[in-house]
Scaffold this motif. Sequence first.
Motif, short mmCIF file in Angstrom:
data_model
loop_
_atom_site.label_atom_id
_atom_site.label_comp_id
_atom_site.label_asym_id
_atom_site.label_seq_id
_atom_site.Cartn_x
_atom_site.Cartn_y
_atom_site.Cartn_z
N MET A 24 0.83 -1.20 0.00
CA MET A 24 0.00 0.00 0.00
C MET A 24 0.86 1.26 0.00
O MET A 24 0.50 2.28 -0.61
N MET B 241 1.62 2.60 -3.43
CA MET B 241 0.48 2.96 -4.27
C MET B 241 0.08 4.41 -4.08
O MET B 241 0.29 4.98 -3.00
N GLU C 173 -4.93 4.63 -6.53
CA GLU C 173 -4.75 3.17 -6.64
C GLU C 173 -5.27 2.46 -5.40
O GLU C 173 -5.88 1.39 -5.50
N ILE C 174 -5.01 3.04 -4.24
CA ILE C 174 -5.50 2.46 -2.99
C ILE C 174 -7.03 2.45 -3.00
O ILE C 174 -7.65 1.44 -2.65
N GLU D 257 -10.36 7.57 -1.53
CA GLU D 257 -9.16 8.31 -1.94
C GLU D 257 -8.81 9.38 -0.90
O GLU D 257 -7.64 9.57 -0.57
N ALA E 198 -7.18 7.65 1.96
CA ALA E 198 -5.81 7.26 1.61
C ALA E 198 -4.88 8.47 1.66
O ALA E 198 -3.76 8.38 2.14
#
Length: 76
Positions: free
Chosen positions: A31, A34, A38-39, A55, A58
């Motif tokens: 993770m 990324m 992408e996460i 997002e 993240a």
Amino acid sequence: MMIRRLRQLPPEARPHIAAAGRVLAQATARMNTMSPREIAEAAYTPGGPSREQLEKLAEARLMGQSIRHTPPAEVA
């Protein structure tokens, strides 16, 4: 202040806990490579938080901010 004693785990649990720790470390390392988008794509499931919400979570995680999710307020 009362201090509670932790329950001693049986010896047979130790390899399972170690294996879970390795899986968690691998997932965290992956993770960390990324982007927030992408996460979000990897974490998205229909019926759950939106890709945009994921997002944002993240991005907050990468900036070291709190990632607690609060559900949106209901509209009356």
